[in-house]
Every structure is written in structure tokens, then in C-alpha cells.
Scaffold this motif. Structure first.
Motif, PDB file in Angstrom:
ATOM      1  N   THR A  70       3.848 -13.351   9.988  1.00  0.00           N
ATOM      2  CA  THR A  70       4.535 -12.687   8.867  1.00  0.00           C
ATOM      3  C   THR A  70       3.673 -11.602   8.223  1.00  0.00           C
ATOM      4  OG1 THR A  70       3.781 -14.432   7.343  1.00  0.00           O
ATOM      5  CG2 THR A  70       6.000 -14.666   8.284  1.00  0.00           C
ATOM      6  N   HIS A  71       2.350 -11.835   8.142  1.00  0.00           N
ATOM      7  CA  HIS A  71       1.472 -10.827   7.532  1.00  0.00           C
ATOM      8  C   HIS A  71       0.011 -11.116   7.853  1.00  0.00           C
ATOM      9  CE1 HIS A  71       1.542 -14.023   4.520  1.00  0.00           C
ATOM     10  NE2 HIS A  71       0.516 -13.487   3.895  1.00  0.00           N
ATOM     11  N   LEU A  72      -0.838 -10.175   7.484  1.00  0.00           N
ATOM     12  CA  LEU A  72      -2.214 -10.203   8.010  1.00  0.00           C
ATOM     13  C   LEU A  72      -3.165 -11.190   7.339  1.00  0.00           C
ATOM     14  CD1 LEU A  72      -4.200  -6.961   6.971  1.00  0.00           C
ATOM     15  CD2 LEU A  72      -2.632  -8.240   5.527  1.00  0.00           C
ATOM     16  N   GLY A 166       5.063  -5.962  -0.223  1.00  0.00           N
ATOM     17  CA  GLY A 166       4.733  -6.374  -1.593  1.00  0.00           C
ATOM     18  C   GLY A 166       3.529  -7.290  -1.595  1.00  0.00           C
ATOM     19  N   HIS A 167       3.720  -8.514  -1.102  1.00  0.00           N
ATOM     20  CA  HIS A 167       2.573  -9.435  -0.981  1.00  0.00           C
ATOM     21  C   HIS A 167       1.508  -8.797  -0.078  1.00  0.00           C
ATOM     22  CE1 HIS A 167       0.330 -13.159  -0.623  1.00  0.00           C
ATOM     23  NE2 HIS A 167       0.440 -13.085   0.690  1.00  0.00           N
ATOM     24  N   THR A 168       1.960  -8.197   0.993  1.00  0.00           N
ATOM     25  CA  THR A 168       1.138  -7.260   1.769  1.00  0.00           C
ATOM     26  C   THR A 168       2.041  -6.089   2.139  1.00  0.00           C
ATOM     27  OG1 THR A 168       1.680  -8.228   3.923  1.00  0.00           O
ATOM     28  CG2 THR A 168      -0.290  -9.093   2.797  1.00  0.00           C
ATOM     29  N   GLY A 185       7.413 -16.393   5.011  1.00  0.00           N
ATOM     30  CA  GLY A 185       5.982 -16.091   4.875  1.00  0.00           C
ATOM     31  C   GLY A 185       5.558 -16.336   3.441  1.00  0.00           C
ATOM     32  N   ASP A 186       4.874 -15.370   2.838  1.00  0.00           N
ATOM     33  CA  ASP A 186       4.475 -15.506   1.427  1.00  0.00           C
ATOM     34  C   ASP A 186       5.315 -14.612   0.521  1.00  0.00           C
ATOM     35  OD1 ASP A 186       2.600 -17.306   2.168  1.00  0.00           O
ATOM     36  OD2 ASP A 186       0.846 -16.058   1.725  1.00  0.00           O
ATOM     37  N   HIS A 187       6.508 -14.253   0.972  1.00  0.00           N
ATOM     38  CA  HIS A 187       7.349 -13.414   0.104  1.00  0.00           C
ATOM     39  C   HIS A 187       7.955 -14.242  -1.036  1.00  0.00           C
ATOM     40  CE1 HIS A 187       9.909 -10.298  -1.320  1.00  0.00           C
ATOM     41  NE2 HIS A 187      11.009 -10.937  -0.996  1.00  0.00           N
TER      42      HIS A 187
HETATM   43 ZN   LIG Z   1      -0.567 -14.287   2.187  1.00  0.00          ZN
END
Ligand SMILES: [Zn+2]
Length: 330
Positions: A70-72, A166-168, A185-187
Motif C-alpha cells: 500500500t505504501h513505502l 496523504g499518509h504518504t 493500508g494506513d489511509h
Molecule cells: Zn504507514
């Protein structure tokens, strides 16, 4: 800890020792041809042990497994260092794939923290205690780049990519079109707030985050599968809560700046944080780092909304209220 959420779709809980997040939710979708794992955990032994135990119990062969990240952040992608095989397709987003390849992004962080008032004597320990620095990807991997509306079909599931910056910056979610499941993810997280931080001056993450919340609010979702903590059913209520949280944060910062111009670090030290430490001085340096990044993101948003201004004092950026900020309030 394994939980079957839908047929052939499992949550495997990956511990994140000594971290307030406690654990990462990795989602495993089994199929006779290729399995898919959504997010992985840190590049660390405890994470690998939990993942191996989970995959063993589910009978998942890594040689027949692809990944969606989902993100880095290291808790979502670090363990790929150990999990990816020669045949793995690793789905990821363009912006963050480039970021990982670019050299020297950590030194950019340190310089940015310094001009935002982070104390010189704590900068190096902040960097070395950062989970991304310790548990991130150790080597480059070939990524398969996905973007908005791209699809992944796996068994009976058909996922569509939803860009949620946003979060990343490149954060990507998966929306399952038939069962209306949303891998977030962390959204969107329940009972903890996704952190919105800024560590470079070239975007406005809070503005993008609020726009991404609005976008996801309009989807028809039955169940949110978040990157941490519990599943979310009433996602609209949760999105409203997250939006309110950031609005309160912005007003808190405005009232802190009423005392006079201050650096982001100074602002962070006076904001209210939901942590076990009684005073700012007791925060571990890693928490001060995250808090400062949060403060910078909110300051950037207020600056873009024309409510505050910055100037350079000595080697530092300080922020102050614009006199007429009340008239220009959003
Ligand atoms: Zn995160």
C-alpha cells in the motif's frame, strides 16, 4: 494469529515489537495459481517468524505468491527483502518506487528536521531509531507499477486500485468490486489516527489526505481491512471522526501560535499527544520526530490556506499568524 475474513482471504497479524502500533495486518489471498499478500511487516526476525508461521498454516508457497504494497513505510514493505522470490510480482506505486531508488533521502530528512527546529544533538539518534531506517527494504526490488483504476484479479476477487495520497504521497488502496471490501493500508485506521507528516516542502499532505478521505467516503464499502488494529464497518463515521480530528488539530496550532512565532518543533512540543508520557521532555526521540512531522504537515496546510506565514530566523523556519487570519479562515 490468523483469521479468515472471507473465503480464501485471511488476516495474518504480524507483531511490531516495541512500537505503539503493536502489529501490522497482512492480508493473504489464496488461489490455485498465484497467491497475493497485501503488506508484509518490517525486515526483522519477529515479523518473519510470524509471517512464516502464518503462511505455513495456510499452506501458502512463496514461489507462487505476489505482493501488493500500500505504501513505502517499513512496517508495510520491509519484510519483502526476505519474502520476495524470483517469480514474485510486487505491485507498488510509481512515486514511492522512485523514492526508494533515490539515494540520500535520509539525509534530506535530517536537514529538513534541522531547519524546522529539531535539536541538533537529537537528530542522529532520531534517524537511527527510525523504523524505516532500521527495518526498511535492504535492497532494490523490481516493482510492477499500478495506478488509479488498475485491476488485480485473484481467484474470485477483483480488486481495483484507489489512489489515496496523504499518509504518504503515493498511498494506494485496493477496492474489491464484488464484495465491497476495502484494503485501506494506513489511509483509514480504527482507534488510532493515521499519521500525516511532512518531511519535504514540496507538497501539502493534509490537503491531499482530506481529499482522499472525501473520495473514499463516496465508495460503497461493506468492510474496511486496515493496515493496523481492527476491521471497520462504519467507515463513514470513522472518516468524519478523522476529518474532525485534523480540524481540531489545526485550531490547536492556531492557538499555540497566538503566543508568538515558533518553529515546528516548538509547536509540536505544545500540541496534545495521545501517548503514555507525561511531558514532552520524556518523549523518546522517535516520538518527537513523528510529532514534529505532524506539526509541519498541519503548519503547511495553514500556510497554504493563508492563515499563517513563515520566515527564516537564523538557520530556522518560524511560523506566525497572519493578523487577519480570522477573516481568511477556511
Ligand atoms: Zn504507514
Amino acid at each position: 494469529m490468523i483469521e479468515e475474513i472471507f473465503p480464501n482471504l485471511y488476516k495474518v497479524e504480524i507483531p511490531l515489537p516495541k512500537n505503539p502500533l503493536k502489529s501490522l495486518n497482512s492480508y493473504v489471498i489464496k488461489d490455485s495459481e498465484r497467491n497475493l499478500i497485501i503488506d508484509t511487516g518490517w525486515d526483522q526476525k519477529e515479523c518473519m517468524d510470524a509471517m512464516q508461521a502464518g503462511l505455513g498454516a495456510l499452506g501458502v508457497d512463496l514461489k507462487k505468491t505476489d505482493f501488493f504494497i500500500t505504501h513505502l513505510h517499513a512496517d508495510h514493505l520491509g519484510l519483502l527483502s526476505r519474502l520476495a522470490t524470483e517469480t514474485s510480482t510486487i505491485h507498488f506505486n510509481q512515486l514511492e518506487a522512485e523514492r526508494i531508488k533515490s539515494l540520500g533521502w535520509w539525509s534530506g530528512f535530517v536537514d529538513f528536521a534541522r531547519i524546522n527546529g529539531f535539536p541538533e544533538d537529537e537528530l542522529q539518534s532520531a534517524l537511527h531509531s527510525h523504523p524505516g531506517f532500521k527495518y526498511g527494504l535492504k535492497s532494490g526490488l523490481p516493482f510492477h507499477i499500478l495506478k488509479e483504476a488498475d485491476r488485480i484479479k485473484i481467484g474470485e476477487y477483483l480488486f481495483e486500485c484507489v489512489e489515496t495520497p496523504g499518509h504518504t504521497r503515493g498511498h494506494l488502496c485496493l477496492y474489491e468490486l464484488n464484495k465491497k471490501i476495502f484494503a485501506a493500508g494506513d489511509h483509514i485506521l480504527d482507534d488510532i489516527t493515521p499519521t500525516i507528516q511532512l518531511w519535504s516542502d514540496d507538497w501539502d499532505p493534509l490537503k491531499e489526505y482530506l481529499a482522499s478521505l472525501k473520495k473514499v467516503y463516496k465508495l460503497d464499502i461493506e468492510l474496511v481491512l486496515p493496515g493496523h488494529r481492527g476491521m471497520i464497518r462504519d467507515y463513514k463515521k470513522r472518516i468524519r471522526e478523522l476529518k474532525d480530528h485534523h480540524e481540531r488539530r489545526l485550531e490547536e496550532i492556531v492557538s499555540i501560535l497566538k503566543k508568538g512565532s515558533q518553529s515546528a518543533f516548538e509547536v509540536a512540543s505544545q500540541m496534545s499527544w495521545d501517548v503514555i508520557y507525561e511531558a514532552w521532555d520524556m518523549f523518546p526521540v522517535s516520538q518527537k520526530w513523528f510529532a514534529t512531522g505532524e506539526a509541519i504537515a498541519h503548519l503547511k496546510y495553514l500556510e497554504e490556506k493563508n492563515r499563517i506565514r513563515r520566515k527564516i530566523e537564523g538557520q530556522k523556519i518560524v511560523f506566525s499568524l497572519k493578523k487577519d487570519h480570522a477573516i481568511h479562515s477556511p
